[in-house]
Design a protein around this motif. Structure first.
Motif, short mmCIF file in Angstrom:
data_model
loop_
_atom_site.label_atom_id
_atom_site.label_comp_id
_atom_site.label_asym_id
_atom_site.label_seq_id
_atom_site.Cartn_x
_atom_site.Cartn_y
_atom_site.Cartn_z
N VAL A 1 -4.20 6.98 -2.33
CA VAL A 1 -3.79 5.99 -1.44
C VAL A 1 -4.06 4.70 -2.37
O VAL A 1 -4.99 4.60 -3.07
CB VAL A 1 -4.66 5.49 -0.29
CG1 VAL A 1 -4.24 4.26 0.63
CG2 VAL A 1 -4.65 6.64 0.57
N ARG A 2 -2.91 3.82 -2.54
CA ARG A 2 -3.12 2.80 -3.79
C ARG A 2 -2.55 1.43 -3.16
O ARG A 2 -1.75 1.32 -2.28
CB ARG A 2 -2.19 3.03 -4.72
CG ARG A 2 -2.66 4.50 -5.50
CD ARG A 2 -1.56 4.91 -6.54
NE ARG A 2 -0.42 4.91 -6.24
CZ ARG A 2 0.71 4.36 -6.79
NH1 ARG A 2 0.42 3.83 -8.38
NH2 ARG A 2 2.12 4.55 -6.53
N PHE B 1 0.72 6.38 12.15
CA PHE B 1 1.14 5.12 12.31
C PHE B 1 0.53 4.13 13.52
O PHE B 1 0.22 3.22 13.22
CB PHE B 1 2.54 5.22 13.02
CG PHE B 1 3.61 5.90 11.63
CD1 PHE B 1 3.62 5.30 10.67
CD2 PHE B 1 4.24 7.07 12.05
CE1 PHE B 1 4.44 5.85 9.65
CE2 PHE B 1 5.18 7.57 11.07
CZ PHE B 1 5.10 7.06 9.82
N ALA B 2 0.11 4.89 14.54
CA ALA B 2 -0.85 4.31 15.47
C ALA B 2 -2.06 3.88 15.20
O ALA B 2 -2.32 2.42 15.50
CB ALA B 2 -0.94 5.36 16.66
N ALA B 3 -2.85 4.71 14.19
CA ALA B 3 -4.07 4.21 13.95
C ALA B 3 -4.11 2.92 12.82
O ALA B 3 -4.69 1.99 12.88
CB ALA B 3 -4.48 5.31 13.21
N VAL B 4 -3.03 2.92 11.90
CA VAL B 4 -2.84 1.93 11.03
C VAL B 4 -2.43 0.60 11.61
O VAL B 4 -2.82 -0.51 11.51
CB VAL B 4 -1.56 2.14 9.99
CG1 VAL B 4 -1.30 0.78 9.24
CG2 VAL B 4 -1.98 3.33 9.10
N ARG B 5 -1.60 0.77 12.58
CA ARG B 5 -1.13 -0.39 13.53
C ARG B 5 -2.40 -1.09 14.38
O ARG B 5 -2.69 -2.33 14.31
CB ARG B 5 -0.30 -0.01 14.76
CG ARG B 5 0.39 -1.23 15.71
CD ARG B 5 1.32 -0.68 16.43
NE ARG B 5 2.14 0.20 16.16
CZ ARG B 5 2.31 1.62 16.53
NH1 ARG B 5 1.48 2.15 17.28
NH2 ARG B 5 3.16 2.35 15.92
N GLU B 6 -3.20 -0.22 14.88
CA GLU B 6 -4.42 -0.72 15.58
C GLU B 6 -5.50 -1.20 14.61
O GLU B 6 -6.03 -2.41 15.02
CB GLU B 6 -4.99 0.62 16.39
CG GLU B 6 -6.20 0.24 17.38
CD GLU B 6 -6.97 1.36 18.00
OE1 GLU B 6 -7.93 1.33 18.43
OE2 GLU B 6 -6.05 2.48 18.00
N ARG B 7 -5.51 -0.58 13.58
CA ARG B 7 -6.73 -0.85 12.58
C ARG B 7 -6.43 -2.11 11.99
O ARG B 7 -7.19 -3.16 11.49
CB ARG B 7 -7.13 0.10 11.82
CG ARG B 7 -7.85 1.36 12.68
CD ARG B 7 -7.86 2.59 12.09
NE ARG B 7 -9.12 2.74 11.30
CZ ARG B 7 -9.91 3.62 10.96
NH1 ARG B 7 -9.36 4.72 11.68
NH2 ARG B 7 -10.90 3.72 10.27
N VAL C 1 0.81 -1.10 0.01
CA VAL C 1 -0.25 0.11 -0.01
C VAL C 1 0.90 1.19 -0.11
O VAL C 1 1.70 1.51 0.78
CB VAL C 1 -0.89 0.11 1.28
CG1 VAL C 1 -1.72 1.35 1.12
CG2 VAL C 1 -2.03 -1.33 1.18
N ASP C 2 0.60 2.00 -0.78
CA ASP C 2 1.31 3.36 -1.01
C ASP C 2 0.47 4.52 -0.68
O ASP C 2 -0.48 4.89 -1.28
CB ASP C 2 1.93 3.45 -2.38
CG ASP C 2 2.37 5.12 -2.65
OD1 ASP C 2 2.97 5.54 -1.88
OD2 ASP C 2 2.15 5.57 -3.81
N VAL C 3 0.75 5.17 0.70
CA VAL C 3 0.28 6.24 1.20
C VAL C 3 0.69 7.48 0.77
O VAL C 3 1.77 7.93 1.42
CB VAL C 3 -0.27 6.13 2.50
CG1 VAL C 3 -0.88 7.04 3.06
CG2 VAL C 3 -0.75 4.69 2.87
N CYS D 1 -9.89 4.18 3.92
CA CYS D 1 -9.49 3.52 2.60
C CYS D 1 -8.41 2.09 3.08
O CYS D 1 -8.69 1.27 2.30
CB CYS D 1 -8.70 4.61 1.93
SG CYS D 1 -8.09 3.75 0.27
N ILE D 2 -7.44 2.42 4.07
CA ILE D 2 -6.66 1.59 4.20
C ILE D 2 -7.43 0.36 5.04
O ILE D 2 -7.14 -1.01 4.94
CB ILE D 2 -5.59 1.98 5.34
CG1 ILE D 2 -4.68 3.08 4.54
CG2 ILE D 2 -4.70 0.92 5.83
CD1 ILE D 2 -3.68 3.74 5.45
N ASP D 3 -8.37 0.33 5.78
CA ASP D 3 -9.54 -0.43 6.17
C ASP D 3 -9.81 -1.39 5.22
O ASP D 3 -9.89 -2.64 5.32
CB ASP D 3 -10.60 0.01 7.02
CG ASP D 3 -10.12 0.76 8.26
OD1 ASP D 3 -9.11 0.29 8.86
OD2 ASP D 3 -11.03 1.45 8.92
#
Length: 311
Positions: free
Chosen positions: A15-16, A93-99, A8-10, A59-61
């Motif tokens: 976001v891709r 970073f924290a949100a991506v890790r958590e989700r 994933v490229d943010v 989107c990452i979700d």
């Protein structure tokens, strides 16, 4: 089945996602793109916009659900200019890790450029040496090399940043376009001071600005990656499309068939960058690649080898 991986490229504007398997050429299982404008206001404020961050995380979700459904064994989530420049990047970073359970990374400008070079040159045929041009939302990477990157620089000027700094009217005034070109030229002065971009025989353009301009040059009714990849756009056509995009309003640009929703208000800024590069370094045109940093990230996952950075 070969190992399946996802990257994933943010970016500042989009976001891709790329899910792929090892093959010659790379076997693409799924490729997706969504414009979330994560970098909105970062240039002026140095902080992430709350709504833009939530759009990006949502989107990452969705992408996490897709890579899990598709059976990706290894995943890499990387962020570039907007996260590099945001003082509150730890929220991301924290949100991506958590989700998602994935530790996201921020790529340096050098890592971003070298990864883009690997991806871009893996699937197109041109005459080396190459200058790979990656016009992003917040930054633009210039990477010179043959089989490997030999020199590169990341400049703090992409289509979102240039639009926010200079192109405030809709459509922009002549004076604003002149100012925008001057801002681009100042960055190209810095590129020239670092290495000789004119030594490249082929300019390879990657990312949404260049691929959309290629779609417009081909008069495509919609965005068709298989037609865009490997196409060439002459210097004259780059200039004419740039001039037309600057004359159109945002609403009129949105009506163009290949225009991705959310790109219409910054595409003219990206086009100005491409046009100045082609003109300044005397390229006859640009070779367009749909393969870019995402493909470089996936190749790195499949090869499990660290990327050699430019000296």
């Amino acid at each position: 089945m070969s190992a399946r991986v996802a990257a994933v490229d943010v970016g500042t504007n989009s976001v891709r996602l790329l899910v792929a398997e090892a093959a010659q050429p790379l076997l693409v299982v799924e490729r997706e793109m969504r414009i979330t404008r994560l970098g909105k206001g970062v240039d002026a404020n140095g902080r992430l916009d709350d709504q833009a961050l939530e759009r990006t995380l949502a989107c990452i979700d969705d992408y996490a659900e897709r890579w899990q459904d598709l059976g990706a064994e290894r995943v890499r989530v990387t962020a570039t200019s907007a996260i590099r420049d945001a003082s509150d990047r730890d929220r991301f970073f924290a949100a991506v890790r958590e989700r998602t359970g994935v530790e996201a990374e921020v790529l340096s400008g050098q890592e971003e450029g070298c990864t883009a070079f690997v991806g871009a040159t893996s699937l197109v045929e041109g005459e080396p040496p190459y200058l790979v041009l990656d016009i992003g939302g917040g930054s633009t990477e210039f990477i010179l090399g043959d089989r490997e990157p030999d020199a590169m620089t990341s400049r703090q000027l992409g289509c979102v940043r240039l639009s926010e700094r200079a192109l405030c009217s809709d459509p922009p005034t002549v004076g604003e376009v002149t100012e925008a070109r001057a801002l681009v030229d100042a960055e190209l002065d810095a590129v020239e001071a670092l290495f000789d971009a004119t030594s490249a025989r082929t300019l390879i353009g990657v990312a949404g600005t260049t691929t959309t301009i290629a779609a417009l040059a081909l008069d495509l009714p919609a965005y068709l990656p298989e037609r865009i990849h490997g196409s060439r756009v002459s210097a004259e056509r780059v200039r004419s499309i740039t001039d037309e995009l600057c004359r159109l309003s945002t609403a009129a640009r949105a009506e163009l068939g290949p225009m991705a929703p959310g790109r219409e208000d910054v595409i003219h800024a990206g086009a100005l960058i491409l046009d100045r590069v082609v003109d300044r370094f005397r390229f006859p045109g640009v070779l367009v690649s749909e393969a870019d940093i995402l493909d470089g990230l996936v190749l790195g996952l499949l090869n499990e080898a660290p990327l050699r950075l430019c000296d």
